[in-house]
Design an enzyme around this catalytic site. Structure first.
Site, PDB file in Angstrom:
ATOM      1  N   LYS A 233      29.393 -38.881  -8.550  1.00 56.83           N
ATOM      2  CA  LYS A 233      30.143 -39.190  -7.321  1.00 56.83           C
ATOM      3  C   LYS A 233      31.099 -38.074  -6.898  1.00 56.83           C
ATOM      4  O   LYS A 233      31.303 -37.861  -5.709  1.00 56.83           O
ATOM      5  CB  LYS A 233      30.944 -40.482  -7.506  1.00 56.83           C
ATOM      6  CG  LYS A 233      30.057 -41.700  -7.504  1.00 56.83           C
ATOM      7  CD  LYS A 233      30.851 -42.968  -7.664  1.00 56.83           C
ATOM      8  CE  LYS A 233      29.892 -44.132  -7.796  1.00 56.83           C
ATOM      9  NZ  LYS A 233      30.532 -45.410  -7.902  1.00 56.83           N
TER      10      LYS A 233
ATOM     11  N   ASP B   8      32.896 -47.583  -1.950  1.00 57.51           N
ATOM     12  CA  ASP B   8      33.499 -48.232  -3.131  1.00 57.51           C
ATOM     13  C   ASP B   8      34.911 -48.720  -2.826  1.00 57.51           C
ATOM     14  O   ASP B   8      35.378 -49.695  -3.416  1.00 57.51           O
ATOM     15  CB  ASP B   8      33.579 -47.235  -4.305  1.00 57.51           C
ATOM     16  CG  ASP B   8      32.253 -47.092  -5.031  1.00 57.51           C
ATOM     17  OD1 ASP B   8      31.400 -47.985  -4.915  1.00 57.51           O
ATOM     18  OD2 ASP B   8      32.072 -46.062  -5.718  1.00 57.51           O
TER      19      ASP B   8
HETATM   20  P1  NAP Z   1      32.672 -41.766 -14.011  1.00 57.81           P
HETATM   21  O1  NAP Z   1      33.111 -41.016 -12.799  1.00 57.81           O
HETATM   22  O2  NAP Z   1      31.707 -41.137 -14.941  1.00 57.81           O
HETATM   23  O3  NAP Z   1      34.004 -42.168 -14.830  1.00 57.81           O
HETATM   24  C1  NAP Z   1      33.913 -42.933 -15.996  1.00 57.81           C
HETATM   25  C2  NAP Z   1      35.270 -43.014 -16.643  1.00 57.81           C
HETATM   26  O4  NAP Z   1      35.140 -43.811 -17.815  1.00 57.81           O
HETATM   27  C3  NAP Z   1      35.820 -41.654 -17.099  1.00 57.81           C
HETATM   28  O5  NAP Z   1      37.227 -41.671 -17.010  1.00 57.81           O
HETATM   29  C4  NAP Z   1      35.391 -41.623 -18.581  1.00 57.81           C
HETATM   30  O6  NAP Z   1      36.192 -40.790 -19.390  1.00 57.81           O
HETATM   31  C5  NAP Z   1      35.634 -43.075 -18.947  1.00 57.81           C
HETATM   32  N1  NAP Z   1      34.913 -43.466 -20.158  1.00 57.81           N
HETATM   33  C6  NAP Z   1      33.570 -43.469 -20.361  1.00 57.81           C
HETATM   34  N2  NAP Z   1      33.288 -43.907 -21.612  1.00 57.81           N
HETATM   35  C7  NAP Z   1      34.495 -44.165 -22.204  1.00 57.81           C
HETATM   36  C8  NAP Z   1      34.870 -44.621 -23.503  1.00 57.81           C
HETATM   37  N3  NAP Z   1      33.956 -44.923 -24.447  1.00 57.81           N
HETATM   38  N4  NAP Z   1      36.195 -44.746 -23.773  1.00 57.81           N
HETATM   39  C9  NAP Z   1      37.136 -44.464 -22.824  1.00 57.81           C
HETATM   40  N5  NAP Z   1      36.823 -44.019 -21.574  1.00 57.81           N
HETATM   41  C10 NAP Z   1      35.521 -43.881 -21.265  1.00 57.81           C
HETATM   42  O7  NAP Z   1      32.037 -43.185 -13.602  1.00 57.81           O
HETATM   43  P2  NAP Z   1      32.447 -44.096 -12.350  1.00 57.81           P
HETATM   44  O8  NAP Z   1      31.572 -43.784 -11.226  1.00 57.81           O
HETATM   45  O9  NAP Z   1      33.916 -44.029 -12.216  1.00 57.81           O
HETATM   46  O10 NAP Z   1      31.993 -45.543 -12.867  1.00 57.81           O
HETATM   47  C11 NAP Z   1      32.691 -46.220 -13.884  1.00 57.81           C
HETATM   48  C12 NAP Z   1      32.065 -47.608 -14.078  1.00 57.81           C
HETATM   49  O11 NAP Z   1      32.287 -48.404 -12.916  1.00 57.81           O
HETATM   50  C13 NAP Z   1      30.542 -47.570 -14.294  1.00 57.81           C
HETATM   51  O12 NAP Z   1      30.164 -48.534 -15.230  1.00 57.81           O
HETATM   52  C14 NAP Z   1      29.990 -47.945 -12.924  1.00 57.81           C
HETATM   53  O13 NAP Z   1      28.714 -48.559 -13.011  1.00 57.81           O
HETATM   54  C15 NAP Z   1      31.047 -48.945 -12.471  1.00 57.81           C
HETATM   55  N6  NAP Z   1      31.074 -49.069 -11.016  1.00 57.81           N
HETATM   56  C16 NAP Z   1      30.752 -50.279 -10.484  1.00 57.81           C
HETATM   57  C17 NAP Z   1      30.757 -50.436  -9.129  1.00 57.81           C
HETATM   58  C18 NAP Z   1      30.409 -51.771  -8.552  1.00 57.81           C
HETATM   59  O14 NAP Z   1      30.025 -51.819  -7.396  1.00 57.81           O
HETATM   60  N7  NAP Z   1      30.569 -52.850  -9.291  1.00 57.81           N
HETATM   61  C19 NAP Z   1      31.073 -49.375  -8.291  1.00 57.81           C
HETATM   62  C20 NAP Z   1      31.435 -48.156  -8.868  1.00 57.81           C
HETATM   63  C21 NAP Z   1      31.415 -48.021 -10.246  1.00 57.81           C
HETATM   64  P3  NAP Z   1      35.838 -39.215 -19.550  1.00 57.81           P
HETATM   65  O15 NAP Z   1      36.179 -38.568 -18.258  1.00 57.81           O
HETATM   66  O16 NAP Z   1      36.691 -38.803 -20.688  1.00 57.81           O
HETATM   67  O17 NAP Z   1      34.359 -39.163 -19.864  1.00 57.81           O
END
Ligand code: NAP
Length: 291
Positions: free
Chosen positions: A70, A106
């Protein structure tokens, strides 16, 4: 109806679990629209520029963008909507005659399910777990529509959460945004005093590489006064929501955000309103049968 369908899709990595094709294909079929939504799994970030160029070259009408692209995708686009530009994260691309426009639905998707709790959130502290694209959208939505006292970014990568904080502070001097390391015991204490806790990490999700157990043990975190909002929607019952529910807290499933962000993307591509109830029921049924 012409047999040639206009192509939509999802760009991300490890996205076989996604419900977006079911959502958009069901909506298009219900409205008699000639679209088909596919999954484009881009395994390596090195392939992202070619994948984006492919949208233009192949005349793909539009795509959603998901984890982990993203933020990275922004620099390959021709222009951004005001909101996408503000958060520097894109989850929807519209191909307008070869001109690729990045949007962020979002922010809307995050806000809509939370509006029922608007009065409970006013002047309360809020914690967001994670510092990626979804956390950015959540902070923007909270800033736009709710009136929290402070927002705490609770994440493992301090450099990333500080840069996220600075990005917002540059543009919104009065926004009370603080960062905490997730491993710091103070983080748990702070979160116990927050009204809303948002999980904006993939922890607990069906994504194969995601950690499956809670980031913070439920018994140390939840009280009956909390509202728990998990952005993860697959599975429906995440460890985060289960722990909160058992403590008597109110919960919001990521399915709600999925439906509303999807509805906004669908409208940007097709100009039509998504049939929300039909889509929610279809997705619920699909998730219940995979449990
Ligand atoms: P992203 O940009 O990759 O960010 C993920 C975040 O989670 C980062 O801060 C990452 O830390 C952290 N993280 C990952 N694994 C971790 C762990 N084991 N312990 C602690 N922190 C951890 O992803 P995103 O786009 O923000 O999405 C995040 C989640 O929200 C996903 O599951 C996505 O499917 C969900 N989401 C849902 C919707 C919906 O419509 N329901 C919309 C958007 C997103 P690092 O930077 O250190 O890796």
């Amino acid at each position: 109806m012409s047999v040639v369908k206009k192509v939509l899709g999802l760009l991300g990595s490890e996205i076989s679990y996604t419900l977006s094709p079911l959502m958009h294909n069901t909506a298009a079929e219900a409205l008699g629209l000639n679209y088909c939504y596919n999954v484009f799994d881009v395994h390596s970030p090195d392939d992202l520029p070619a994948a984006v160029e492919g949208i233009r070259a192949l005349g793909i009408m539009g795509v959603n963008v998901t984890i982990p692209y993203k933020e990275r995708v922004v620099k390959y686009l021709d222009s951004l909507s005001a909101e996408a530009s503000e958060v520097q994260a894109v989850n929807t691309i519209v191909n307008q005659d070869g001109h690729l426009i990045g949007h962020n639905t979002d922010i809307y998707g995050f806000s809509e399910p939370l509006k029922a709790f608007m009065s409970e959130l006013e002047k309360e502290n809020i914690a967001i777990l994670g510092s990626g694209g979804a956390a950015r959208a959540a902070i923007q939505a909270l800033k736009n529509e709710f009136k929290p006292a402070s927002i705490f970014i609770v994440a493992r990568n301090e450099a990333k959460s500080k840069s996220l904080k600075e990005d917002f502070k540059r543009r919104n001097k009065s926004l009370k945004l603080k960062t905490l390391n997730i491993a710091d015991p103070e983080a748990i204490e702070t979160m116990r005093d927050c009204k809303l806790i948002v999980n904006a990490t993939p922890v607990g999700s069906a994504k194969p590489s995601a950690r499956k157990e809670d980031l913070i043990p439920a018994e140390k975190l939840w009280t009956k006064n909390h509202i728990a909002y998990d952005l993860v929607y697959n599975p429906l019952q995440t460890p985060f929501l289960k722990g909160a529910k058992e403590a008597g807290a109110k919960t919001i499933s990521g399915l709600e955000m999925l439906v509303y962000q999807g509805a906004k993307s669908f409208e940007l591509w097709t100009g039509k309103q998504m049939p929300i109830e039909l889509i929610r029921n279809t997705l619920l049924k699909a998730l219940e049968t995979t449990l």
